[in-house]
Structure formats: C-alpha cells, structure tokens
Write an enzyme that holds these catalytic residues in place. Structure first.
Site, PDB file in Angstrom:
ATOM      1  N   GLU A  68     -13.342 -39.790 -23.247  1.00 16.08           N
ATOM      2  CA  GLU A  68     -13.013 -40.800 -24.255  1.00 16.08           C
ATOM      3  C   GLU A  68     -13.749 -42.088 -23.888  1.00 16.08           C
ATOM      4  O   GLU A  68     -13.674 -42.556 -22.763  1.00 16.08           O
ATOM      5  CB  GLU A  68     -11.491 -41.025 -24.315  1.00 16.08           C
ATOM      6  CG  GLU A  68     -11.050 -42.191 -25.179  1.00 16.08           C
ATOM      7  CD  GLU A  68     -11.593 -42.162 -26.604  1.00 16.08           C
ATOM      8  OE1 GLU A  68     -11.419 -41.159 -27.300  1.00 16.08           O
ATOM      9  OE2 GLU A  68     -12.244 -43.171 -26.995  1.00 16.08           O
ATOM     10  N   CYS A  87      -6.507 -43.385 -35.490  1.00 20.34           N
ATOM     11  CA  CYS A  87      -5.157 -43.331 -36.053  1.00 20.34           C
ATOM     12  C   CYS A  87      -4.195 -44.201 -35.258  1.00 20.34           C
ATOM     13  O   CYS A  87      -3.512 -45.060 -35.800  1.00 20.34           O
ATOM     14  CB  CYS A  87      -4.663 -41.887 -36.087  1.00 20.34           C
ATOM     15  SG  CYS A  87      -2.995 -41.739 -36.722  1.00 20.34           S
ATOM     16  N   HIS A 100      21.742 -34.778 -54.099  1.00 19.16           N
ATOM     17  CA  HIS A 100      21.898 -35.969 -54.935  1.00 19.16           C
ATOM     18  C   HIS A 100      22.444 -37.115 -54.090  1.00 19.16           C
ATOM     19  O   HIS A 100      23.340 -36.888 -53.282  1.00 19.16           O
ATOM     20  CB  HIS A 100      22.872 -35.676 -56.075  1.00 19.16           C
ATOM     21  CG  HIS A 100      23.195 -36.905 -56.869  1.00 19.16           C
ATOM     22  ND1 HIS A 100      22.318 -37.424 -57.793  1.00 19.16           N
ATOM     23  CD2 HIS A 100      24.276 -37.739 -56.846  1.00 19.16           C
ATOM     24  CE1 HIS A 100      22.851 -38.516 -58.331  1.00 19.16           C
ATOM     25  NE2 HIS A 100      24.037 -38.728 -57.759  1.00 19.16           N
TER      26      HIS A 100
HETATM   27  C1  FAD Z   1      -7.032 -48.436 -41.728  1.00 15.27           C
HETATM   28  C2  FAD Z   1      -6.816 -46.948 -41.656  1.00 15.27           C
HETATM   29  C3  FAD Z   1      -5.600 -46.413 -41.980  1.00 15.27           C
HETATM   30  C4  FAD Z   1      -5.396 -45.044 -41.928  1.00 15.27           C
HETATM   31  N1  FAD Z   1      -4.179 -44.548 -42.269  1.00 15.27           N
HETATM   32  C5  FAD Z   1      -3.981 -43.216 -42.246  1.00 15.27           C
HETATM   33  C6  FAD Z   1      -2.717 -42.673 -42.580  1.00 15.27           C
HETATM   34  O1  FAD Z   1      -1.773 -43.399 -42.894  1.00 15.27           O
HETATM   35  N2  FAD Z   1      -2.556 -41.331 -42.533  1.00 15.27           N
HETATM   36  C7  FAD Z   1      -3.576 -40.493 -42.174  1.00 15.27           C
HETATM   37  O2  FAD Z   1      -3.388 -39.281 -42.142  1.00 15.27           O
HETATM   38  N3  FAD Z   1      -4.787 -40.980 -41.843  1.00 15.27           N
HETATM   39  C8  FAD Z   1      -5.009 -42.318 -41.868  1.00 15.27           C
HETATM   40  N4  FAD Z   1      -6.220 -42.817 -41.519  1.00 15.27           N
HETATM   41  C9  FAD Z   1      -7.290 -41.872 -41.117  1.00 15.27           C
HETATM   42  C10 FAD Z   1      -7.087 -41.421 -39.669  1.00 15.27           C
HETATM   43  O3  FAD Z   1      -7.007 -42.535 -38.824  1.00 15.27           O
HETATM   44  C11 FAD Z   1      -8.248 -40.523 -39.251  1.00 15.27           C
HETATM   45  O4  FAD Z   1      -8.414 -39.513 -40.211  1.00 15.27           O
HETATM   46  C12 FAD Z   1      -7.981 -39.879 -37.907  1.00 15.27           C
HETATM   47  O5  FAD Z   1      -7.842 -40.854 -36.908  1.00 15.27           O
HETATM   48  C13 FAD Z   1      -9.141 -38.942 -37.552  1.00 15.27           C
HETATM   49  O6  FAD Z   1      -8.947 -38.431 -36.292  1.00 15.27           O
HETATM   50  P1  FAD Z   1     -10.152 -37.898 -35.436  1.00 15.27           P
HETATM   51  O7  FAD Z   1      -9.537 -37.216 -34.275  1.00 15.27           O
HETATM   52  O8  FAD Z   1     -11.088 -37.155 -36.265  1.00 15.27           O
HETATM   53  O9  FAD Z   1     -10.963 -39.214 -34.974  1.00 15.27           O
HETATM   54  P2  FAD Z   1     -10.526 -40.529 -34.241  1.00 15.27           P
HETATM   55  O10 FAD Z   1      -9.083 -40.753 -34.314  1.00 15.27           O
HETATM   56  O11 FAD Z   1     -11.404 -41.606 -34.760  1.00 15.27           O
HETATM   57  O12 FAD Z   1     -10.879 -40.283 -32.712  1.00 15.27           O
HETATM   58  C14 FAD Z   1     -12.184 -40.138 -32.257  1.00 15.27           C
HETATM   59  C15 FAD Z   1     -12.259 -40.583 -30.804  1.00 15.27           C
HETATM   60  O13 FAD Z   1     -13.526 -40.231 -30.273  1.00 15.27           O
HETATM   61  C16 FAD Z   1     -13.986 -41.273 -29.424  1.00 15.27           C
HETATM   62  N5  FAD Z   1     -15.441 -41.159 -29.337  1.00 15.27           N
HETATM   63  C17 FAD Z   1     -16.336 -41.318 -30.345  1.00 15.27           C
HETATM   64  N6  FAD Z   1     -17.597 -41.074 -29.914  1.00 15.27           N
HETATM   65  C18 FAD Z   1     -17.483 -40.763 -28.596  1.00 15.27           C
HETATM   66  C19 FAD Z   1     -18.435 -40.418 -27.598  1.00 15.27           C
HETATM   67  N7  FAD Z   1     -19.727 -40.313 -27.872  1.00 15.27           N
HETATM   68  N8  FAD Z   1     -17.988 -40.190 -26.344  1.00 15.27           N
HETATM   69  C20 FAD Z   1     -16.670 -40.266 -26.061  1.00 15.27           C
HETATM   70  N9  FAD Z   1     -15.725 -40.580 -26.973  1.00 15.27           N
HETATM   71  C21 FAD Z   1     -16.129 -40.823 -28.220  1.00 15.27           C
HETATM   72  C22 FAD Z   1     -13.508 -42.518 -30.128  1.00 15.27           C
HETATM   73  O14 FAD Z   1     -13.453 -43.609 -29.235  1.00 15.27           O
HETATM   74  C23 FAD Z   1     -12.126 -42.091 -30.627  1.00 15.27           C
HETATM   75  O15 FAD Z   1     -11.134 -42.380 -29.678  1.00 15.27           O
HETATM   76  C24 FAD Z   1      -6.449 -44.188 -41.534  1.00 15.27           C
HETATM   77  C25 FAD Z   1      -7.693 -44.726 -41.168  1.00 15.27           C
HETATM   78  C26 FAD Z   1      -7.876 -46.089 -41.233  1.00 15.27           C
HETATM   79  C27 FAD Z   1      -9.220 -46.648 -40.843  1.00 15.27           C
END
Ligand code: FAD
Length: 463
Positions: free
Chosen positions: A35, A43, A442
């Site tokens: 990470e 999220c 209800h």
């Molecule tokens: C403002 C906002 C509100 C949201 N609200 C909701 C909601 O209410 N409900 C919902 O379902 N979804 C919501 N989402 C969407 C949700 O946050 C994402 O869909 C979800 O976090 C995706 O998860 P992920 O595991 O794909 O990626 P992420 O959670 O983005 O995790 C990816 C991780 O990889 C790490 N990383 C990236 N590149 C590298 C690398 N090269 N080397 C090492 N580490 C790396 C990053 O640092 C990060 O920690 C929201 C998004 C935003 C922006």
C-alpha cells in the site's frame, strides 16, 4: 528484504486487496500486500466513510432547522462548527483505517509493505529497494479524481474529493462543476452547513444516467434547499476572480459566468494505472487506462488479475468487494463466478437518498420488450408522512412477459435501505407475484413495494 518470493502479491489495500489477502493466507499462501498511501483506500479515507459522516452532520443541521415542523423549539440560530464536523469525520475514518491496518499487520502469512508498487516483469514487482516475486499478482489500485483539461485549470485553486475534506472553514460560495453522484453529495452537505452553492452541469439533467423523472425530482429537492442548479451549462474555462474563481459556461440560459469563493471539480474518476509499470508486465488497458479483464477478472496476462475500480467494471465499494468474492471463490473454492452475474445496485446519498437497482426505465424501454411500470409518491407512504419527509417517489419496472423485475428507483426517506427488498428479489430471480403474499412490516417504506408491484401497468407510449 530485497528479492523475496511469495505465493501472491496484492497491490493496494483498498476494498478488495485486504479481504483477498485474508483468504489467500487462510489457504496457506505466503502473501505480500503493498500500500502506497492510506490503508482502506478511497472508500475509507476520502470516499464513502468521510462523506457519509458529513452527510449525517448535514442532516442533523437540516433537521435542527426544521425542528419547528415537529413541534420542537430551538432557541437561537442553528450554526455548524465545521472544525468539529471535520474532527468527527476524521475520528470515524481513523478508527476504520487503523482497524484495517492492525488486522493486516497481524495477519499470519501476510507481509505488509508501504510504498509505490510497480511491475518489473510479469511476476516481479518493485517496491522501493525491494523486489518481490510471485506467480500470482492481484491489482487493486483504485482511482482518483480526474482533472479536466480546460483553459485556466492550472491558474485557479480547485478542490477534489480528497482536498475538500481537509477544509476547516466554510466556503462562502462553493461552485461544484459536475452534477453527478459525488458532486451532488458535497453540494447538499455544504449548503446545509451554510455555504452558498452552485452546481454546474453540462447535461440537460443532473445525474444524466438516471431517468428524467428521477433527475428532476432530485433537482427540485436541491433547489428547494437553495442550491443554484445550472443544467445545460458546459464549463469551458476557469479563471481567477476577485471573489475567488470564475467558471465560464456555454449555455442557452443564464449568465455565462459563475463566480464563487471555492471550486470543486467533480467530473469523473481515472484509474491509478499510469505509474504501475503495466507495460513491463504486458497487461493491457483500454483507452482510458482501465485494466482490461475477462468475466472472471483475469487480465490478458496469465497469473495477473485486476479488482475494484481499476478494472472499470464497477465504481463502488460493494463492486470492489464483490470482485474479491468472485476471484477468491474461483481460485480457492472451485467456483466459476462471473462479473456479468452481478445485478447493479447503488445509492446516491443526498437526503433523502436515492436507492437504485438494475435498469432505468429508459434502458428497459430501449430493450424493446413489453413492460410494466409502477410508481408511488412518498406523500402516499405512511412512514414518510409520519416522519415529515415526503419528498421523492418509488418506481419499479418489470418485464411484462416474464414478470421479473428489471429495475427500480426509490428516491425518498430510507430509499437506500428499502431498495434491498427489490435487489434481493432480482437476485433470487423471483417474479412480481412472489411478493404478493409477503407480509411486510408496518410502518415502513418497504411495505409499499408490494402495493406498487400489484398496481403495475404498461407505460404510456413514448412517456
Ligand atoms: C467522494 C466519494 C464518495 C464515495 N461514496 C461511495 C459510497 O457511498 N458507496 C460506494 O459503494 N462507493 C462510494 N465511492 C466509491 C468507492 O470509494 C470506490 O468504488 C472504492 O473505494 C473502490 O475500491 P478499490 O479497492 O477499487 O480502490 P481504492 O479504495 O481506491 O483503493 C486502492 C488502493 O490502492 C493504493 N494504490 C494505488 N496505486 C498503488 C501502487 N502503485 N502501489 C501501491 N498501492 C497503490 C491506493 O493508495 C489505495 O489505497 C465513493 C467515492 C468517492 C470519491
């Protein structure tokens, strides 16, 4: 630890990587999880968790202002202390993030590395001085806010979903460019905190992917709270202004410039795949940088999978988590689960929220099959009336031949929870008639879903 061999490497501790590490180590594998920033990813740190915590604070402020409607007397003005709101959100986020990091660090068989991971080859991943090797690599790198290429974007300070969370003072006037899910949640939150807010959206409707009746109802809710909504207004340039920032818009109606003290750009997300060395592993992406995967989330390179937002097959926490479920079930349980089996569901957390599942009515109509449509305004839902929250409506669309539900929208109090009744029915492939003898509780919003299903009719032609 330079030059270590593992059974699996997981890149990214977002919503799919950590539970996958849990299952792989549970199956006896030696796993490296990398990470580069914050455990829990978008999220936990800059997405769902902080925004829904802010939505709760904003709702408390809104309800306090409406206290008189309920016969409750508040002597004096209702004001919001943004520093305390932020401290509350930060505390909720920190608890989730730290809990996840503790779990991973104490996971037997899991080596946690901090740093930027990048492929050196199909099986080798570099993290600083460390070179990790494994026959299986799982990419869970998520995405980030995209910054549009437009004149002036480099000349004005702008906020995104991460930096707006660091504000400890209230913007006087927040201009939100992008009237979709992320932009609208922040727009209502900051309006309820006391800021003037303008939303600029180039499409004729907000959240253009939804049916026009849903978008219009949402627009009315937001306008009713004093948010200025500029639809059909394409942002074409940004520039400094004595009051902050000026957004130039191309529009048929209204002034061609929107001026505010702060600017939030909420115009979409892009995957974190540009600095991952994918080319050295031969992993293919599409034109927008999303990693190309098959229906089981395998990339074009054997032994490499992509999960979560970076594969472009979902944009939610639950879809990222479902990716983990699919990959782990197929690898470890001999299953053959597929992404295409997933019924799309999501919520928009304005207040009242929009719960959505399956097709919109427009999508169902485009399919050309005979349909049944039923709807009901929240003014005719007892629980909503009792709660004094009657904005919105519910709508269900079904296939008239098979009598299976194709999609639904519940915009209204409790809509984010009530939609699960429909989602579960769709998952079970049940017909409308299966709901008929259910005895709902209800008073709830959900109790009216069978009533809507019982009153479904063919839609008016062309409506
Ligand atoms: C403002 C906002 C509100 C949201 N609200 C909701 C909601 O209410 N409900 C919902 O379902 N979804 C919501 N989402 C969407 C949700 O946050 C994402 O869909 C979800 O976090 C995706 O998860 P992920 O595991 O794909 O990626 P992420 O959670 O983005 O995790 C990816 C991780 O990889 C790490 N990383 C990236 N590149 C590298 C690398 N090269 N080397 C090492 N580490 C790396 C990053 O640092 C990060 O920690 C929201 C998004 C935003 C922006």
């Amino acid at each position: 630890m330079s030059g270590s061999v593992f059974d699996a490497i997981v890149i990214g501790a977002g919503q799919a990587g950590p539970p996958l590490a849990g299952r792989l180590t549970g199956a006896g594998m030696k796993v490296a999880l990398v990470e580069r920033a914050l455990f829990g990813g978008t999220c936990v740190n800059t997405g769902c968790t902080p925004t829904k915590t802010l939505v709760a604070s904003a709702q408390a402020a809104h309800l306090a202002r409406r206290a008189r409607d309920y016969g409750v007397v508040i002597d004096g003005a209702v004001t919001v202390d943004l520093a305390r709101v932020k401290a509350r959100a930060d505390a909720v986020v920190a608890t989730e993030r730290d809990g996840l990091e503790d779990w991973l660090r104490n996971m037997q068989g899991c080596t946690v590395l901090r740093g930027q991971a990048a492929f050196e080859s199909r099986t080798d991943v570099r993290v600083g001085d460390d070179l990790l090797s494994a026959p299986r690599v799982f990419i869970n790198v998520g995405g980030r806010a995209s910054v549009p290429r437009m004149p002036g974007v480099g000349e004005v300070p702008h906020l995104d979903n991460s930096s707006i969370l660091a504000l400890d003072h209230l913007p006087e006037h927040l201009v939100v460019v992008g009237g979709s899910y992320i932009g609208l949640e922040f727009a209502q939150v900051f309006r309820r905190f006391g800021a003037a807010v303008t939303v600029v959206e180039m499409q004729p409707h907000l959240i253009a992917r939804e049916d026009p009746d849903v978008s219009t109802a949402i627009e009315e809710i937001l306008r009713g709270e004093g948010i200025e909504v500029r639809t059909g207004a394409k942002c074409v340039g940004l520039g400094p202004h004595e009051r902050g920032v000026a957004v130039s818009v191309e529009c048929a109606e209204g002034p061609p410039e929107v001026v505010g003290s702060h600017l939030l750009l909420a115009v979409g997300r892009r995957p974190n795949t540009d600095d991952l060395g994918l080319e050295r592993a031969g992993v293919a992406t599409d034109a927008r940088g999303f990693i190309t995967v098959d229906d089981a989330l395998a990339t074009n390179v054997p032994g490499i999978w992509a999960l979560g937002d970076c594969n472009g097959r979902g944009a939610f926490t639950h879809t990222a988590y479902n990716d983990f479920e699919i990959v782990s079930a197929n690898l470890l349980d001999g299953a053959s689960r597929r992404v295409s089996e997933r019924i799309p569901g999501y919520a928009l957390y304005i207040d009242p929220p929009l719960g959505r599942v399956g097709m919109t009515e427009a999508q169902a109509r485009a399919g050309g099959r005979p349909l049944l449509v039923g709807s009901r305004p929240m003014t005719r839902v007892g629980r909503a009336v009792e709660k004094g929250e009657t904005q919105g409506f519910m709508k269900v669309v079904a296939d008239a031949g098979t009598r299976q539900i194709l999609g639904a929208a519940i915009l209204g109090v409790g809509g984010d929870e009530a939609i699960h009744g429909v989602l579960d029915m769709m998952h079970a492939r049940a017909t409308l008639d299966a709901y008929r003898w259910a005895v709902p509780i209800h008073p709830t919003v959900s109790e009216l879903i069978p009533t809507v299903l019982g009153e479904m009719k063919p839609p008016a032609p062309g409506a």
